[in-house]
Design an enzyme around this catalytic site. Structure first.
Site, PDB file in Angstrom:
ATOM      1  N   GLU A   1      -4.889   6.834  -5.678  1.00 24.97           N
ATOM      2  CA  GLU A   1      -4.928   5.950  -6.752  1.00 24.97           C
ATOM      3  C   GLU A   1      -6.279   6.429  -7.618  1.00 24.97           C
ATOM      4  O   GLU A   1      -7.208   6.285  -6.939  1.00 24.97           O
ATOM      5  CB  GLU A   1      -4.859   4.679  -6.391  1.00 24.97           C
ATOM      6  CG  GLU A   1      -3.640   4.126  -5.812  1.00 24.97           C
ATOM      7  CD  GLU A   1      -3.592   2.532  -5.475  1.00 24.97           C
ATOM      8  OE1 GLU A   1      -4.314   1.872  -6.235  1.00 24.97           O
ATOM      9  OE2 GLU A   1      -2.512   2.023  -5.008  1.00 24.97           O
TER      10      GLU A   1
ATOM     11  N   HIS B   1      -1.282  -0.387  -9.801  1.00 23.03           N
ATOM     12  CA  HIS B   1      -1.607  -1.319  -8.949  1.00 23.03           C
ATOM     13  C   HIS B   1      -2.367  -2.555  -9.628  1.00 23.03           C
ATOM     14  O   HIS B   1      -3.477  -2.978  -9.532  1.00 23.03           O
ATOM     15  CB  HIS B   1      -3.059  -0.853  -8.162  1.00 23.03           C
ATOM     16  CG  HIS B   1      -3.545  -1.418  -6.831  1.00 23.03           C
ATOM     17  ND1 HIS B   1      -3.675  -0.810  -5.800  1.00 23.03           N
ATOM     18  CD2 HIS B   1      -3.296  -2.832  -6.431  1.00 23.03           C
ATOM     19  CE1 HIS B   1      -4.018  -1.628  -4.652  1.00 23.03           C
ATOM     20  NE2 HIS B   1      -3.855  -2.704  -4.931  1.00 23.03           N
TER      21      HIS B   1
ATOM     22  N   ARG C   1       0.870  -1.216  -0.174  1.00 21.85           N
ATOM     23  CA  ARG C   1      -0.006  -0.157  -0.033  1.00 21.85           C
ATOM     24  C   ARG C   1       0.942   1.117  -0.099  1.00 21.85           C
ATOM     25  O   ARG C   1       2.113   1.121   0.646  1.00 21.85           O
ATOM     26  CB  ARG C   1      -0.830   0.024   1.231  1.00 21.85           C
ATOM     27  CG  ARG C   1      -2.004  -0.911   1.104  1.00 21.85           C
ATOM     28  CD  ARG C   1      -3.178  -0.822   0.149  1.00 21.85           C
ATOM     29  NE  ARG C   1      -4.194  -1.551   0.098  1.00 21.85           N
ATOM     30  CZ  ARG C   1      -4.293  -2.675  -0.457  1.00 21.85           C
ATOM     31  NH1 ARG C   1      -3.390  -3.147  -1.315  1.00 21.85           N
ATOM     32  NH2 ARG C   1      -5.410  -3.475  -0.425  1.00 21.85           N
TER      33      ARG C   1
HETATM   34  P1  NDP Z   1      -1.138 -11.485   5.481  1.00 21.07           P
HETATM   35  O1  NDP Z   1      -1.956 -10.780   6.590  1.00 21.07           O
HETATM   36  O2  NDP Z   1      -1.063 -12.797   5.226  1.00 21.07           O
HETATM   37  O3  NDP Z   1       0.291 -10.990   6.111  1.00 21.07           O
HETATM   38  C1  NDP Z   1       0.794  -9.967   6.728  1.00 21.07           C
HETATM   39  C2  NDP Z   1       2.214  -9.770   7.208  1.00 21.07           C
HETATM   40  O4  NDP Z   1       2.601  -8.583   7.650  1.00 21.07           O
HETATM   41  C3  NDP Z   1       2.313 -11.002   8.357  1.00 21.07           C
HETATM   42  O5  NDP Z   1       3.551 -11.336   8.332  1.00 21.07           O
HETATM   43  C4  NDP Z   1       1.977  -9.751   9.587  1.00 21.07           C
HETATM   44  O6  NDP Z   1       2.949 -10.242  10.897  1.00 21.07           O
HETATM   45  C5  NDP Z   1       3.013  -8.683   8.874  1.00 21.07           C
HETATM   46  N1  NDP Z   1       2.670  -7.572   9.855  1.00 21.07           N
HETATM   47  C6  NDP Z   1       1.580  -6.957  10.024  1.00 21.07           C
HETATM   48  N2  NDP Z   1       1.571  -5.964  10.764  1.00 21.07           N
HETATM   49  C7  NDP Z   1       2.930  -5.758  11.179  1.00 21.07           C
HETATM   50  C8  NDP Z   1       3.744  -4.924  11.775  1.00 21.07           C
HETATM   51  N3  NDP Z   1       3.218  -4.051  12.572  1.00 21.07           N
HETATM   52  N4  NDP Z   1       5.240  -5.042  12.032  1.00 21.07           N
HETATM   53  C9  NDP Z   1       5.580  -6.355  11.315  1.00 21.07           C
HETATM   54  N5  NDP Z   1       4.864  -6.978  10.599  1.00 21.07           N
HETATM   55  C10 NDP Z   1       3.619  -6.639  10.300  1.00 21.07           C
HETATM   56  O7  NDP Z   1      -1.229 -10.608   4.282  1.00 21.07           O
HETATM   57  P2  NDP Z   1      -0.975 -10.903   2.743  1.00 21.07           P
HETATM   58  O8  NDP Z   1       0.526 -11.335   2.733  1.00 21.07           O
HETATM   59  O9  NDP Z   1      -2.209 -11.841   2.074  1.00 21.07           O
HETATM   60  O10 NDP Z   1      -1.120  -9.345   2.094  1.00 21.07           O
HETATM   61  C11 NDP Z   1      -0.367  -8.346   2.487  1.00 21.07           C
HETATM   62  C12 NDP Z   1      -0.659  -7.159   1.753  1.00 21.07           C
HETATM   63  O11 NDP Z   1      -0.554  -7.033   0.565  1.00 21.07           O
HETATM   64  C13 NDP Z   1      -2.094  -6.938   1.901  1.00 21.07           C
HETATM   65  O12 NDP Z   1      -2.649  -6.411   3.222  1.00 21.07           O
HETATM   66  C14 NDP Z   1      -2.528  -5.711   0.882  1.00 21.07           C
HETATM   67  O13 NDP Z   1      -2.376  -4.311   1.376  1.00 21.07           O
HETATM   68  C15 NDP Z   1      -1.348  -6.141   0.083  1.00 21.07           C
HETATM   69  N6  NDP Z   1      -1.771  -6.413  -1.410  1.00 21.07           N
HETATM   70  C16 NDP Z   1      -1.498  -5.794  -2.758  1.00 21.07           C
HETATM   71  C17 NDP Z   1      -1.888  -6.045  -3.710  1.00 21.07           C
HETATM   72  C18 NDP Z   1      -1.645  -5.458  -4.937  1.00 21.07           C
HETATM   73  O14 NDP Z   1      -2.061  -5.634  -5.956  1.00 21.07           O
HETATM   74  N7  NDP Z   1      -0.571  -4.545  -4.910  1.00 21.07           N
HETATM   75  C19 NDP Z   1      -2.682  -7.384  -3.789  1.00 21.07           C
HETATM   76  C20 NDP Z   1      -2.731  -8.157  -2.630  1.00 21.07           C
HETATM   77  C21 NDP Z   1      -2.432  -7.817  -1.472  1.00 21.07           C
HETATM   78  P3  NDP Z   1       2.624 -11.802  11.297  1.00 21.07           P
HETATM   79  O15 NDP Z   1       2.989 -12.907  10.547  1.00 21.07           O
HETATM   80  O16 NDP Z   1       3.326 -11.621  12.684  1.00 21.07           O
HETATM   81  O17 NDP Z   1       1.069 -11.786  11.534  1.00 21.07           O
HETATM   82  C1  OXD Z   2      -5.986  -6.308  -2.427  1.00 19.73           C
HETATM   83  C2  OXD Z   2      -5.544  -5.464  -3.508  1.00 19.73           C
HETATM   84  O1  OXD Z   2      -5.715  -6.039  -1.535  1.00 19.73           O
HETATM   85  O2  OXD Z   2      -6.081  -6.007  -4.711  1.00 19.73           O
HETATM   86  O3  OXD Z   2      -6.293  -7.596  -2.516  1.00 19.73           O
HETATM   87  O4  OXD Z   2      -4.626  -4.496  -3.419  1.00 19.73           O
END
Ligand code: NDP
Ligand code: OXD
Length: 307
Positions: free
Chosen positions: A251, A270, A222
């Site tokens: 965006e 995106h 993000r």
């Molecule tokens: P998950 O919830 O599976 O993973 C999130 C990870 O971030 C976890 O490892 C979590 O730690 C870590 N995390 C969260 N908060 C913190 C913090 N404060 N400090 C350190 N680590 C932290 O999410 P996804 O992998 O499924 O997706 C990640 C992000 O990708 C989404 O939230 C979205 O914003 C973005 N995204 C973007 C897309 C695009 O098209 N550009 C498409 C899809 C997603 P822990 O393992 O300890 O919980």
């Molecule tokens: C998602 C994205 O979070 O599309 O799935 O960014």
């Protein structure tokens, strides 16, 4: 079964796809009356007044992995689980996007492109792969998949998360206390964190400066995770070699934004991992089936953590 779907984009197409997959269900666009009767809600970027109306839903599904576009998590009644997409075809896309960027940086594709423009034949010294350390911020569904892919390309990989994750062949870092140590040796930084109060503006000048000289940054999570002006300044000063940006604070990215024409920024709208209709419908239909059978589902958002 009654389902209400509200999506800021492509709503009609989503309704049609869910009607095909669940012909026995009644699937309607949002209205206060339909919402009050809904067994399940499916939303994407809902307007604030939408969510409190789902008073008797068994779950609210988010048509994406990130839930930051939900204006107020508290607007969903406390007993109703909010379920996000987990993977649904996005991990493979993220792997493709990030692997391309990693190889482009590691093999200095842009430096060779500059040389070609200058009609300059100049082999560059081969870089040691062991020194091209990839660091993933976020070791969740997508971060873990990308970490595995970069490992299989032969890069040393480290990952930073809130709680310590043990991923095969990946050096794990956890929490704020270990963030500086994580950044100082990371030459290729990938951001795959959710946007929460704890991660907003995480990558500011102080933190990005900890990366080694010549590091590359990829933000596929993000826009609000990175301080735009600090990133541009570090690229201009030559501390950072390149940035690959797929997500932005606003965006579409406004035409006057400096990212558009920066020579060291590669920008995409995106699309690093788009929500795929077939996989998404199948995942949500499967989860509805599990909930109906009283079984647990993955991807339930922890509202305290905010992701
Ligand atoms: P998950 O919830 O599976 O993973 C999130 C990870 O971030 C976890 O490892 C979590 O730690 C870590 N995390 C969260 N908060 C913190 C913090 N404060 N400090 C350190 N680590 C932290 O999410 P996804 O992998 O499924 O997706 C990640 C992000 O990708 C989404 O939230 C979205 O914003 C973005 N995204 C973007 C897309 C695009 O098209 N550009 C498409 C899809 C997603 P822990 O393992 O300890 O919980
Ligand atoms: C998602 C994205 O979070 O599309 O799935 O960014």
């Amino acid at each position: 079964m009654k389902i209400v779907l509200h999506a800021a984009q492509d709503q009609e197409a989503w309704i049609a796809a869910f009607r095909r997959a669940l012909p026995q269900a009644q699937i309607d666009p949002w209205s206060a009356a339909h919402a009050a009767q809904a067994d399940y809600a499916i939303v994407w970027k809902p307007r604030p007044e939408i969510l409190p109306a789902f008073s008797r839903a068994k779950a609210v599904f988010n048509l994406g992995a990130g839930i930051d576009a939900i204006p107020d998590l508290g607007a969903i009644a406390p007993g109703i689980p909010l379920v996000r997409l987990d993977d649904a075809g996005m991990a493979e896309q993220m792997i493709e996007y990030v692997s391309e960027a990693a190889l482009r940086c590691y093999r200095e594709v842009d430096a060779y492109a500059d040389q070609q423009r200058e009609t300059r034949w100049q082999p560059r010294p081969r870089r040691a792969k062991a020194e091209f350390i990839a660091g993933i911020l976020g070791a969740g569904v997508l971060g873990a998949a990308v970490a595995g892919a970069l490992r299989s390309l032969g890069f040393p990989v480290r990952a930073w998360s809130r709680t310590r994750r043990r991923l095969d062949g990946v050096e794990g870092f956890a929490g704020m206390d270990e963030l500086a140590g994580f950044l100082t040796r990371t030459r290729f930084l990938v951001c795959l964190l959710p946007l929460t109060p704890g991660t907003t503006n995480l990558l500011d000048r102080a933190r990005l400066s900890l990366l080694p000289h010549g590091a590359c940054v990829v933000n596929v999570a993000r826009g609000g995770l990175v301080v735009d002006a600090d990133l541009v300044a570090l690229l201009d000063e030559g501390h950072l070699a390149a940035a690959f940006l797929d997500v932005f604070r606003e965006e579409p990215l406004p035409p006057e934004h400096p990212f558009w024409h920066h020579p060291r920024i590669v920008l995409t709208p995106h699309v690093s991992a788009v929500t795929l209709a077939r996989e998404t419908v199948a995942q949500i239909v499967d989860k509805i089936g599990r909930l109906e059978a009283g079984l647990p589902v993955t991807g339930v958002v922890d509202r305290e953590r905010g992701y």
